[in-house]
Design a protein around this motif. Sequence first.
Motif, mmCIF file in Angstrom:
data_model
loop_
_atom_site.group_PDB
_atom_site.id
_atom_site.type_symbol
_atom_site.label_atom_id
_atom_site.label_comp_id
_atom_site.label_asym_id
_atom_site.label_seq_id
_atom_site.Cartn_x
_atom_site.Cartn_y
_atom_site.Cartn_z
ATOM 1 N N THR A 277 7.900 -7.427 -8.559
ATOM 2 C CA THR A 277 6.578 -6.806 -8.498
ATOM 3 C C THR A 277 6.669 -5.621 -7.550
ATOM 4 O O THR A 277 7.681 -5.441 -6.874
ATOM 5 C CB THR A 277 5.527 -7.815 -7.993
ATOM 6 N N THR A 278 5.597 -4.821 -7.497
ATOM 7 C CA THR A 278 5.562 -3.735 -6.512
ATOM 8 C C THR A 278 4.563 -4.042 -5.401
ATOM 9 O O THR A 278 4.689 -3.519 -4.312
ATOM 10 C CB THR A 278 5.137 -2.404 -7.157
ATOM 11 N N ASP A 279 3.528 -4.857 -5.688
ATOM 12 C CA ASP A 279 2.464 -5.076 -4.705
ATOM 13 C C ASP A 279 1.886 -3.722 -4.282
ATOM 14 O O ASP A 279 1.531 -3.515 -3.132
ATOM 15 C CB ASP A 279 3.040 -5.843 -3.492
ATOM 16 N N ALA A 280 1.800 -2.797 -5.229
ATOM 17 C CA ALA A 280 1.489 -1.402 -4.894
ATOM 18 C C ALA A 280 0.051 -1.201 -4.439
ATOM 19 O O ALA A 280 -0.841 -1.949 -4.806
ATOM 20 C CB ALA A 280 1.749 -0.518 -6.108
ATOM 21 N N MET A 281 -0.151 -0.160 -3.629
ATOM 22 C CA MET A 281 -1.481 0.241 -3.191
ATOM 23 C C MET A 281 -1.875 1.552 -3.873
ATOM 24 O O MET A 281 -1.109 2.114 -4.662
ATOM 25 C CB MET A 281 -1.513 0.408 -1.677
ATOM 26 N N ALA A 282 -3.074 2.026 -3.535
ATOM 27 C CA ALA A 282 -3.624 3.200 -4.224
ATOM 28 C C ALA A 282 -2.725 4.432 -4.132
ATOM 29 O O ALA A 282 -2.742 5.288 -5.014
ATOM 30 C CB ALA A 282 -5.003 3.515 -3.660
ATOM 31 N N ALA A 283 -1.909 4.521 -3.074
ATOM 32 C CA ALA A 283 -1.071 5.713 -2.892
ATOM 33 C C ALA A 283 0.170 5.708 -3.795
ATOM 34 O O ALA A 283 0.935 6.676 -3.787
ATOM 35 C CB ALA A 283 -0.650 5.834 -1.430
ATOM 36 N N LEU A 296 -7.322 -0.751 6.943
ATOM 37 C CA LEU A 296 -6.137 -0.611 7.798
ATOM 38 C C LEU A 296 -5.481 0.741 7.521
ATOM 39 O O LEU A 296 -5.343 1.155 6.377
ATOM 40 C CB LEU A 296 -5.132 -1.740 7.505
ATOM 41 N N LYS A 297 -5.078 1.435 8.603
ATOM 42 C CA LYS A 297 -4.425 2.737 8.454
ATOM 43 C C LYS A 297 -2.974 2.526 8.018
ATOM 44 O O LYS A 297 -2.259 1.694 8.561
ATOM 45 C CB LYS A 297 -4.453 3.494 9.786
ATOM 46 N N VAL A 298 -2.567 3.329 7.046
ATOM 47 C CA VAL A 298 -1.239 3.172 6.451
ATOM 48 C C VAL A 298 -0.559 4.530 6.384
ATOM 49 O O VAL A 298 -1.208 5.549 6.128
ATOM 50 C CB VAL A 298 -1.379 2.593 5.017
ATOM 51 N N VAL A 299 0.744 4.560 6.640
ATOM 52 C CA VAL A 299 1.498 5.804 6.502
ATOM 53 C C VAL A 299 2.535 5.634 5.383
ATOM 54 O O VAL A 299 3.163 4.583 5.256
ATOM 55 C CB VAL A 299 2.141 6.214 7.859
ATOM 56 N N VAL A 300 2.676 6.676 4.554
ATOM 57 C CA VAL A 300 3.644 6.650 3.449
ATOM 58 C C VAL A 300 4.711 7.716 3.717
ATOM 59 O O VAL A 300 4.388 8.887 3.915
ATOM 60 C CB VAL A 300 2.952 6.914 2.096
ATOM 61 N N GLU A 301 5.987 7.281 3.771
ATOM 62 C CA GLU A 301 7.092 8.184 4.109
ATOM 63 C C GLU A 301 8.367 7.642 3.469
ATOM 64 O O GLU A 301 8.363 6.548 2.889
ATOM 65 C CB GLU A 301 7.247 8.252 5.641
ATOM 66 N N ASP A 302 9.474 8.390 3.589
ATOM 67 C CA ASP A 302 10.723 7.829 3.061
ATOM 68 C C ASP A 302 11.764 7.608 4.166
ATOM 69 O O ASP A 302 12.948 7.470 3.908
ATOM 70 C CB ASP A 302 11.291 8.644 1.889
ATOM 71 N N GLY A 315 12.822 10.315 -1.521
ATOM 72 C CA GLY A 315 11.916 10.119 -2.655
ATOM 73 C C GLY A 315 11.585 8.654 -2.909
ATOM 74 O O GLY A 315 10.670 8.359 -3.658
ATOM 75 N N ASN A 316 12.328 7.728 -2.277
ATOM 76 C CA ASN A 316 12.002 6.299 -2.412
ATOM 77 C C ASN A 316 11.046 5.963 -1.254
ATOM 78 O O ASN A 316 11.466 5.549 -0.188
ATOM 79 C CB ASN A 316 13.284 5.463 -2.363
ATOM 80 N N TYR A 317 9.770 6.179 -1.501
ATOM 81 C CA TYR A 317 8.774 6.086 -0.430
ATOM 82 C C TYR A 317 8.414 4.642 -0.090
ATOM 83 O O TYR A 317 8.577 3.743 -0.895
ATOM 84 C CB TYR A 317 7.520 6.882 -0.812
ATOM 85 N N VAL A 318 7.928 4.489 1.140
ATOM 86 C CA VAL A 318 7.570 3.170 1.646
ATOM 87 C C VAL A 318 6.214 3.292 2.347
ATOM 88 O O VAL A 318 5.897 4.339 2.913
ATOM 89 C CB VAL A 318 8.675 2.657 2.618
ATOM 90 N N ALA A 319 5.421 2.221 2.274
ATOM 91 C CA ALA A 319 4.116 2.213 2.941
ATOM 92 C C ALA A 319 4.182 1.252 4.116
ATOM 93 O O ALA A 319 4.578 0.104 3.963
ATOM 94 C CB ALA A 319 3.034 1.762 1.957
ATOM 95 N N LYS A 320 3.798 1.759 5.309
ATOM 96 C CA LYS A 320 3.807 0.913 6.501
ATOM 97 C C LYS A 320 2.459 1.015 7.207
ATOM 98 O O LYS A 320 1.757 2.021 7.067
ATOM 99 C CB LYS A 320 4.884 1.391 7.493
ATOM 100 N N LEU A 321 2.128 -0.024 8.007
ATOM 101 C CA LEU A 321 0.982 0.101 8.897
ATOM 102 C C LEU A 321 1.241 1.299 9.803
ATOM 103 O O LEU A 321 2.402 1.621 10.097
ATOM 104 C CB LEU A 321 0.802 -1.179 9.738
ATOM 105 N N ALA A 322 0.175 1.955 10.262
ATOM 106 C CA ALA A 322 0.323 3.227 10.966
ATOM 107 C C ALA A 322 1.232 3.131 12.194
ATOM 108 O O ALA A 322 1.908 4.097 12.552
ATOM 109 C CB ALA A 322 -1.049 3.767 11.360
ATOM 110 N N ASP A 323 1.276 1.959 12.854
ATOM 111 C CA ASP A 323 2.155 1.821 14.026
ATOM 112 C C ASP A 323 3.592 1.452 13.598
ATOM 113 O O ASP A 323 4.452 1.196 14.438
ATOM 114 C CB ASP A 323 1.603 0.773 15.005
#
Length: 404
Positions: A277-283, A296-302, A315-323
């Motif tokens: 699965t991806t468990d993906a969010m809106a981003a 919750l604040k989230v940052v998307v980066e690679d 290009g393989n991005y990841v979503a993490k909590l802002a901290d």
Amino acid sequence: MLLIRNGRVITPIRVIDRGAVLIEDGIIRSVGPEDDITTPAGAEVIDAGGAYVSPGFIETHLHGGGGGDIMGATTEDIIRCAQAHARGGVTAMLPTTLAAPMEAIVRALEAIESVQGMEYEGAAIVGAHLEGPYFNLAQAGAQNPEFIKNPNLEEIVPILDRFPFIRRVSAAPELPGALELGQELRRRGIVASIAHSDATYDDVIKAVENGYTHATHVFSGMSGLRRINAYRISGVIESVLVIDELTTEMIADGHHLPPSLMRLVIKAKGLNQVCVTTDAMAAAGLDPGSYELYGLKVVVEDDVAPEFEVKRRPGNYVAKLADRSAFASSVATMDQAVRTMTELVGLSVVDAVKMATLIPARIHGMAHERGMLVPGFAGDVTVFDDGIQVQKTIVGGKVVYSRS
Ligand SMILES: [Zn+2]
């Protein structure tokens, strides 16, 4: 009628070279070597150009995509999400809610209901997945702790009655009332899945004995081995690995689990008990940056620090909590999940596809109509190249995405 020809057709066991799939009235009519299938007069023909022709990917755990947020609870949110994931090869999906006030969860279910029967260019909505709010605070992960609570049958039963398309509920089985919840779900044919749980081995045994059959995102939001004085106590992780009666899912965005852990899960469970699965969010499908996951604040980066087994892949991005203390859902689509299994874990394309099609269909009670290219099944097909880049997504015999 739609004929897809000149493809490498993926069955769960092999690849048929120069294969074809014929779809009529949204249903698969024939599958096999193209020389054995006559092109009916007037059929629209797609030349796959030697690409893989796969059963459509089935996504059973996703919170959003393409800017559409399931908890946004509008028809547009649901459709945006269905479109974004169709670009990643998904033909059928279970929009998934988060821990939230029950009224917000109901609003999301109303939005999911509103899409049924609508015409749009995206993945079909084949049910819904309630992830929470009945979780253990000790394993909240990226679920908002403010809304986490104990199971309440008086609250949930009317919701299950009102929205009969709910196909799966993820909950922590060690909480008061959670075993009764498991029994209720099982009686209704809804998948009861262990999630955000701090259970011990004993708790998990009781869960299985009371209707739980699946475990949500193995290794994420679940207890592991503990030690009390000299004695070791298995947590949910070890229990899921060792109990054959439980199936599980892996978040295969290429970040959540390093290849060694994904291999461990497959080794312990066997390929037939694990889906991706991806468990993906809106981003998912959007550019890197700052986003929000239900407050919750989230940052998307690679970015990946070099000491980890998972390496940075641009290009393989990841979503993490802002901290950056934890992952927060993902921004992948299912093509990435299949790629993770072939490129990082080393599975064959046939096996990787199975984990994104037949296995999730089986786990969620859909294997009589989806998950394989079989005459009589839904005309859901994903066409992709050797790099698992999706070229076409076909839902019910209609092309809903075409790579330009
Ligand atoms: Zn979760």
